[in-house]
Design a protein around this motif. Structure first.
Motif, PDB file in Angstrom:
ATOM      1  N   SER A 349      41.647  29.036  36.191  1.00 55.77           N
ATOM      2  CA  SER A 349      40.066  29.475  35.631  1.00 55.77           C
ATOM      3  C   SER A 349      39.608  31.154  35.153  1.00 55.77           C
ATOM      4  CB  SER A 349      39.462  28.702  36.189  1.00 55.77           C
ATOM      5  OG  SER A 349      39.305  29.214  37.533  1.00 55.77           O
ATOM      6  N   ARG A 350      40.246  31.492  35.957  1.00 52.55           N
ATOM      7  CA  ARG A 350      40.186  32.992  36.397  1.00 52.55           C
ATOM      8  C   ARG A 350      41.153  33.948  34.734  1.00 52.55           C
ATOM      9  NH1 ARG A 350      35.672  32.756  38.716  1.00 52.55           N
ATOM     10  NH2 ARG A 350      35.948  31.653  40.767  1.00 52.55           N
ATOM     11  N   ARG A 351      42.428  32.947  34.247  1.00 52.93           N
ATOM     12  CA  ARG A 351      42.994  33.628  33.429  1.00 52.93           C
ATOM     13  C   ARG A 351      41.916  33.593  32.287  1.00 52.93           C
ATOM     14  NH1 ARG A 351      46.844  31.274  33.411  1.00 52.93           N
ATOM     15  NH2 ARG A 351      48.833  32.067  34.362  1.00 52.93           N
ATOM     16  N   ASN A 363      35.731  43.493  25.893  1.00 50.32           N
ATOM     17  CA  ASN A 363      35.105  43.654  27.290  1.00 50.32           C
ATOM     18  C   ASN A 363      36.336  44.009  28.446  1.00 50.32           C
ATOM     19  OD1 ASN A 363      33.184  43.712  28.715  1.00 50.32           O
ATOM     20  ND2 ASN A 363      31.918  42.754  27.967  1.00 50.32           N
ATOM     21  N   THR A 364      36.634  44.968  28.594  1.00 49.30           N
ATOM     22  CA  THR A 364      37.083  45.446  29.568  1.00 49.30           C
ATOM     23  C   THR A 364      36.573  45.205  31.054  1.00 49.30           C
ATOM     24  OG1 THR A 364      36.790  47.438  29.002  1.00 49.30           O
ATOM     25  CG2 THR A 364      39.070  46.388  28.785  1.00 49.30           C
ATOM     26  N   ALA A 365      34.999  45.256  31.316  1.00 47.09           N
ATOM     27  CA  ALA A 365      33.800  45.112  32.000  1.00 47.09           C
ATOM     28  C   ALA A 365      34.442  44.665  32.929  1.00 47.09           C
ATOM     29  CB  ALA A 365      32.879  45.456  32.071  1.00 47.09           C
ATOM     30  N   ALA A 370      36.571  39.316  36.312  1.00 44.80           N
ATOM     31  CA  ALA A 370      37.660  37.904  36.292  1.00 44.80           C
ATOM     32  C   ALA A 370      38.789  38.036  37.506  1.00 44.80           C
ATOM     33  CB  ALA A 370      37.820  37.977  34.847  1.00 44.80           C
ATOM     34  N   VAL A 371      39.336  39.675  37.536  1.00 48.43           N
ATOM     35  CA  VAL A 371      40.494  40.251  38.185  1.00 48.43           C
ATOM     36  C   VAL A 371      40.195  39.908  39.758  1.00 48.43           C
ATOM     37  CG1 VAL A 371      41.629  41.715  38.882  1.00 48.43           C
ATOM     38  CG2 VAL A 371      41.700  41.049  36.781  1.00 48.43           C
TER      39      VAL A 371
END
Length: 465
Positions: A349-351, A363-365, A370-371
């Protein structure tokens, strides 16, 4: 994936010219000095864009240039009693030191302006023939924006407003204040190339149009760079390219936001100007990369000592998680917990969360968030599971996502040398014998060598400072 297009001022679904392929051009540095932290943002942001598109299955043709002839380079050569080529080659080399430190991957091609003079002259000749450009008696050639009805469409300003702030400098022979140089006639002592208009060198804007035409074609998918390039550089690129080729220049335009230092715009005159090398010598390169992608790329970023320290701390959390996974794997068994599939679904689900964030205008933020949610899941459900299957699953997913962001690239995966291994073993023996003074002495000796030990119920962990 949806991208905010500066040209249309809205998010648009990415539809490429050729299915499964993306043609990207990113404006590179003018190589007369070390790159500053403002330069590092487009490097890190658009390297991440490329990584993500490749992750999503696209074949990416990524071109980034070097401006290796320019007024600033000529001035630097005079200051150093050198020549333009020596200066540009020196700072291209220095650029690669910093770029590789930031984990920037080499582009498909890195063309130089001076290697594309023939292409530049051909485009200028076409513009003159079509009546969009004109030569003057000193060897300069100018483009006339008034001849291009679309001028101002990227900066969203009518020509009249743009013209209000323009002027003709002493010595310039252009007809209108907004006209810009495609070719500059050589002044005494300056480097030059032969052309139909006499000895001279290219203007700044024309080189990008020439290199895009040569390496990517008449129309590209994405053109990107810093917000400061929207006008006049990118506006002028559009004008000269579309007038020359008669087709749209780029379908999408992506521009990253500015960088402030302690909430003030970075400026040499204010003394708050920092090179990447300056910052890296104190904090390392990776915290800089982390900072540059820690906010959505169109937002401004503030650089300060406190913020770069926070970036270091965040990275340490990621490294700790990854190192703990390695350590857990060394002590793992073939045990598979009853809820293993449930745990895998939670990790997966995090992927999905990561992809959803990155698909929303890179949206890298939120991608980083998520990481860190993945890190929480790993700490709660995986590290102490003793399940090799689960631990390997988590390692693969952690590496998959951090690689897209270009983070966690300084892990020490090598083995300790024999002398250090003996010291760790000696310390363990001293602890067994309750010789605490000797154990502490060895621990301090290892720390002096940059080896930090951590005693855990599972055994001794170590990492390099």
């Amino acid at each position: 994936m949806r991208i905010y297009n500066t040209l249309t001022r809205r998010k648009e679904e990415l539809k490429t010219i050729t299915d499964g392929e993306v043609k990207i051009y990113a404006c590179g540095p003018t190589v007369y000095n070390y790159i500053h932290i403002g330069n590092s943002r487009p490097l890190c942001v658009f390297d991440t864009l490329r990584r993500y598109l490749e992750y999503r299955g696209y074949k990416v043709n990524f071109v980034q240039n070097f401006t290796d002839i320019d007024d600033k380079i000529i001035k630097k050569a005079i200051e150093e009693n050198s020549d333009y080529k020596t200066v540009s080659e020196k700072y291209i080399k220095e650029f690669w030191t910093d770029a590789k430190g930031l984990n920037f991957r080499e582009a498909t091609v890195h063309p130089k302006a001076t290697e594309n003079i023939d292409e530049i002259i051909n485009i200028i000749s076409t513009l003159v023939e079509k009546g969009y450009a004109y030569p003057v008696e000193n060897g300069d050639v100018y483009f006339s924006p008034k001849k291009f009805s679309g001028y101002g469409k990227l900066s969203h300003q009518p020509l009249e407003e743009l013209e209000a702030g323009a002027r003709i400098n002493i010595g310039e022979l252009k007809r209108e204040p907004m006209d810009f140089a495609l070719w500059k006639g050589a002044k005494p002592g300056e480097p030059y190339w032969e052309s139909p208009w006499g000895k001279g060198r290219p203007g700044w804007h024309i080189e990008c149009s020439a290199m895009i035409h040569r390496f990517l074609g008449n129309t590209i998918d994405i053109h990107c760079g810093g917000q400061d390039l929207i006008f006049p550089h990118h506006e002028n690129e559009i004008a000269q390219s579309e007038c020359c080729n008669g087709v749209p220049f780029s379908h999408y335009w992506m521009h990253n936001g500015y960088i402030n230092v302690d909430n003030v715009k970075m400026s040499k005159s204010l003394g708050n100007f920092f090179t990447v090398r300056d910052v890296a010598e104190k904090y390392g390169y990776e915290p800089i990369r982390y900072l540059m992608i820690s906010s959505q790329y169109r937002s401004p970023i503030n650089y300060s000592v406190d913020i770069i320290e926070q970036c270091k701390a965040s990275l340490q959390r990621l490294y700790t998680c990854r190192n703990n996974l390695d350590f857990a794997l060394e002590n793992a068994t073939d045990i598979v917990p009853e809820n293993a599939e449930e745990i895998k679904k939670q990790l997966d689900s995090r992927r999905e969360q990561f992809i959803e964030a990155m698909d929303d205008d890179l949206n890298t933020a939120d991608g980083i968030s998520a990481v860190f949610e993945l890190v929480k899941d790993i700490n709660v459900n995986v590290i102490d599971s003793k399940s090799a299957e689960l631990i390997k699953y988590a390692i693969d997913l952690f590496d998959e996502l951090t690689n897209v962001l270009g983070l966690v690239y300084n892990r020490d995966t090598g083995s300790l040398d024999e002398e250090i291994e003996k010291l760790i073993e000696a310390r363990q023996n001293a602890r067994k014998e309750k010789n605490w003074a000797e154990a502490d002495r060895i621990r301090d000796e290892l720390k002096a060598q940059g080896i930090v030990l951590e005693d855990t119920p599972q055994g001794v962990k170590w990492h390099r400072e």
